[in-house]
Design a protein around this motif. Sequence first.
Motif, PDB file in Angstrom:
ATOM      1  N   ASP A 103       4.495  -9.718 -31.835  1.00 48.40           N
ATOM      2  CA  ASP A 103       4.258 -10.607 -32.335  1.00 48.40           C
ATOM      3  C   ASP A 103       4.101 -11.293 -34.539  1.00 48.40           C
ATOM      4  N   THR A 104       4.550 -11.102 -34.998  1.00 50.89           N
ATOM      5  CA  THR A 104       4.523 -10.924 -36.897  1.00 50.89           C
ATOM      6  C   THR A 104       3.958 -11.584 -37.684  1.00 50.89           C
ATOM      7  N   ASP A 105       3.227 -12.832 -35.945  1.00 49.35           N
ATOM      8  CA  ASP A 105       2.195 -13.914 -37.000  1.00 49.35           C
ATOM      9  C   ASP A 105       0.832 -13.207 -37.320  1.00 49.35           C
ATOM     10  N   GLU A 106       0.729 -12.608 -36.090  1.00 47.32           N
ATOM     11  CA  GLU A 106      -0.642 -11.973 -35.916  1.00 47.32           C
ATOM     12  C   GLU A 106      -0.849 -10.339 -35.960  1.00 47.32           C
ATOM     13  N   PRO A 107      -0.645 -10.102 -37.014  1.00 46.79           N
ATOM     14  CA  PRO A 107      -1.009  -8.601 -37.074  1.00 46.79           C
ATOM     15  C   PRO A 107      -1.986  -7.778 -35.761  1.00 46.79           C
ATOM     16  N   ASP A 108      -1.808  -6.138 -35.767  1.00 48.05           N
ATOM     17  CA  ASP A 108      -1.854  -5.616 -34.504  1.00 48.05           C
ATOM     18  C   ASP A 108      -3.082  -4.674 -34.423  1.00 48.05           C
ATOM     19  N   VAL A 109      -3.672  -4.575 -33.590  1.00 53.38           N
ATOM     20  CA  VAL A 109      -4.238  -3.631 -33.475  1.00 53.38           C
ATOM     21  C   VAL A 109      -4.504  -3.658 -32.253  1.00 53.38           C
ATOM     22  N   GLU A 110      -5.154  -2.309 -31.510  1.00 52.36           N
ATOM     23  CA  GLU A 110      -4.236  -1.732 -30.651  1.00 52.36           C
ATOM     24  C   GLU A 110      -6.607  -0.172 -29.807  1.00 52.36           C
ATOM     25  N   GLU A 111      -6.085   0.342 -30.891  1.00 52.55           N
ATOM     26  CA  GLU A 111      -6.699   1.177 -30.973  1.00 52.55           C
ATOM     27  C   GLU A 111      -8.053   1.421 -31.802  1.00 52.55           C
ATOM     28  N   PRO A 112      -9.284   2.647 -31.504  1.00 50.80           N
ATOM     29  CA  PRO A 112     -10.909   1.955 -32.764  1.00 50.80           C
ATOM     30  C   PRO A 112      -9.764   2.861 -33.890  1.00 50.80           C
ATOM     31  N   VAL A 113     -10.883   1.836 -35.294  1.00 49.80           N
ATOM     32  CA  VAL A 113      -9.935   2.860 -36.014  1.00 49.80           C
ATOM     33  C   VAL A 113     -10.601   4.300 -36.281  1.00 49.80           C
ATOM     34  N   PRO A 114     -10.317   5.162 -37.074  1.00 54.22           N
ATOM     35  CA  PRO A 114     -10.509   6.009 -37.232  1.00 54.22           C
ATOM     36  C   PRO A 114     -12.122   6.705 -38.035  1.00 54.22           C
ATOM     37  N   ALA A 115     -12.690   7.584 -37.492  1.00 56.25           N
ATOM     38  CA  ALA A 115     -13.898   7.881 -37.931  1.00 56.25           C
ATOM     39  C   ALA A 115     -14.706   7.435 -39.053  1.00 56.25           C
ATOM     40  N   ASP A 116     -14.144   7.697 -39.819  1.00 55.44           N
ATOM     41  CA  ASP A 116     -14.244   7.125 -41.494  1.00 55.44           C
ATOM     42  C   ASP A 116     -14.037   5.745 -41.408  1.00 55.44           C
ATOM     43  N   ALA A 117     -13.875   5.260 -40.613  1.00 60.30           N
ATOM     44  CA  ALA A 117     -14.188   3.325 -41.213  1.00 60.30           C
ATOM     45  C   ALA A 117     -14.432   2.430 -39.599  1.00 60.30           C
ATOM     46  N   SER A 118     -15.128   3.187 -39.164  1.00 56.54           N
ATOM     47  CA  SER A 118     -15.209   3.077 -37.948  1.00 56.54           C
ATOM     48  C   SER A 118     -17.039   2.431 -37.972  1.00 56.54           C
ATOM     49  N   HIS A 119     -17.268   1.695 -37.519  1.00 58.29           N
ATOM     50  CA  HIS A 119     -18.661   1.111 -37.526  1.00 58.29           C
ATOM     51  C   HIS A 119     -19.691   1.934 -36.613  1.00 58.29           C
ATOM     52  N   THR A 120     -20.507   2.654 -37.505  1.00 53.32           N
ATOM     53  CA  THR A 120     -21.541   3.516 -36.873  1.00 53.32           C
ATOM     54  C   THR A 120     -22.476   3.755 -37.917  1.00 53.32           C
ATOM     55  N   ASP A 121     -23.403   4.274 -37.880  1.00 48.35           N
ATOM     56  CA  ASP A 121     -24.605   4.713 -38.680  1.00 48.35           C
ATOM     57  C   ASP A 121     -25.279   5.886 -38.574  1.00 48.35           C
ATOM     58  N   MET A 151       9.727  -7.850 -25.158  1.00 45.66           N
ATOM     59  CA  MET A 151       8.657  -8.385 -24.902  1.00 45.66           C
ATOM     60  C   MET A 151       8.457  -8.612 -26.344  1.00 45.66           C
ATOM     61  N   THR A 152       7.557  -9.897 -26.322  1.00 45.92           N
ATOM     62  CA  THR A 152       6.591 -10.404 -27.557  1.00 45.92           C
ATOM     63  C   THR A 152       5.043 -10.099 -26.612  1.00 45.92           C
ATOM     64  N   THR A 153       3.964  -8.781 -27.929  1.00 46.16           N
ATOM     65  CA  THR A 153       3.008  -8.760 -27.163  1.00 46.16           C
ATOM     66  C   THR A 153       1.871 -10.067 -28.428  1.00 46.16           C
ATOM     67  N   ARG A 154       0.996 -11.263 -27.426  1.00 46.39           N
ATOM     68  CA  ARG A 154       0.075 -11.755 -28.646  1.00 46.39           C
ATOM     69  C   ARG A 154      -1.025 -11.251 -28.434  1.00 46.39           C
ATOM     70  N   ARG A 155      -1.483 -10.552 -29.831  1.00 44.20           N
ATOM     71  CA  ARG A 155      -2.346 -10.300 -29.559  1.00 44.20           C
ATOM     72  C   ARG A 155      -3.773 -11.554 -30.228  1.00 44.20           C
ATOM     73  N   ILE A 156      -4.057 -11.615 -29.415  1.00 46.97           N
ATOM     74  CA  ILE A 156      -5.433 -12.893 -29.769  1.00 46.97           C
ATOM     75  C   ILE A 156      -7.029 -12.446 -30.470  1.00 46.97           C
ATOM     76  N   PRO A 157      -8.016 -12.325 -31.279  1.00 45.16           N
ATOM     77  CA  PRO A 157      -9.074 -12.398 -32.045  1.00 45.16           C
ATOM     78  C   PRO A 157      -9.803 -12.155 -30.914  1.00 45.16           C
ATOM     79  N   VAL A 158     -10.930 -11.643 -31.277  1.00 42.56           N
ATOM     80  CA  VAL A 158     -12.572 -11.791 -29.705  1.00 42.56           C
ATOM     81  C   VAL A 158     -13.081 -10.862 -30.773  1.00 42.56           C
ATOM     82  N   VAL A 159     -14.074 -12.577 -31.304  1.00 45.91           N
ATOM     83  CA  VAL A 159     -15.081 -12.959 -32.389  1.00 45.91           C
ATOM     84  C   VAL A 159     -16.753 -12.549 -31.086  1.00 45.91           C
TER      85      VAL A 159
END
Length: 366
Positions: free
Chosen positions: A348-366, A1-9
């Motif tokens: 769905d290969t029309d949209e790259p996938d993401v499911e969980e936070p990126v590794p700590a060294d690439a996340s949005h932290t101060d 079953m194809t899972t289509r990902r919707i970007p959230v801005v």
Amino acid sequence: MTTRRIPVVLVTGFLGSGKTTMLNHLLRGSVDTRIGVIVNDFGSINIDAMAVAGQVDSMIPIENGCLCCAADSTEMDEMLARLTEPSLGIEVIVIEASGLAEPQSMIRTLLSSENEHILYGGLIEVVDAAEFENTRERHPELDRHVRAADAVVLNKADRVSEQERARVLETLARIAPGAPVVTAEHGRVDPGFLFDRGPGAPGGERYRQLSFAEVCTDEHDWHEHLHHAYQSVEFTADRPLDPRRFLEFLDGRPAGLYRMKGFIHFAAPGHDRKFALHAVGSYLRFHPSEWAPGEARMTQLVMIGAGVDAEALTKELTDCVAAAPETIADQHMMGILRYVQERTDELDTDEPDVEEPVPADASHTD
């Protein structure tokens, strides 16, 4: 079953910066894209939602293309779940945050969501050029908010002199080096900078959202001001890329580069798969999938940014092409694999996938 990902801005900014005005222009300028809007406020009556949709309710149709939701932070997941129902055909979700919202908290909340139908589409901080210094004085946290953003919209640029605008841009560059900054008048930002314009719902149905003639309250032709605001650069390569060089490129992405998307063919034994790339700001994710029978092994990328040097960008990527693919070892893929989220279902290969936070060294932290 194809899972289509919707970007959230995510759209943030302090009171009066022009978030709602920009949102209305995004709706007007995306006639072929079905947009879901969530307006987040902490009051019992959501003034911003009233400005966008004309009333307050849990889900409000806007013309026949968009839906607007009024939600507080506790209802956000519920609204995301509703807007990602396949039957609605939503292609992008825009969350307009309260001026009191903490951008980093919103990013973490979105990245940690268990909703498998969404992916992170970036955080946009809207800044009032005319009130920039006054806003910094009243809200010292503005600098932290700008640093957390994937891109900055310097709104009301027409209300300041060229010298003052240059000073604000210099300050923003010091606060958040490398962050793309797009100047705007009356919130006019090309939707193509923030998200992909969709082809309409399955079956060829097209959606016309807010009629520009019916709802535009000014006499300016805003379209003519948008094509210089950002650049879109395409790159293709028939030969595979060196994963080490490509990761170095990603780690040192040039200033102003906001989004990257496409498919990568890496030169690495044991990894002869198609790697979908989804990058927004510092957020990065790969998803590997199998090549289709007879599909040409090649790299295809689209890069979107503000003030980027297209020629230099293309040269840097050309330098990533493996000069001697046979020398690439399996362990050279380790850096790339840090950003991979494997899934067991078909994607769905029309949209790259993401499911969980990126590794700590690439996340949005101060």
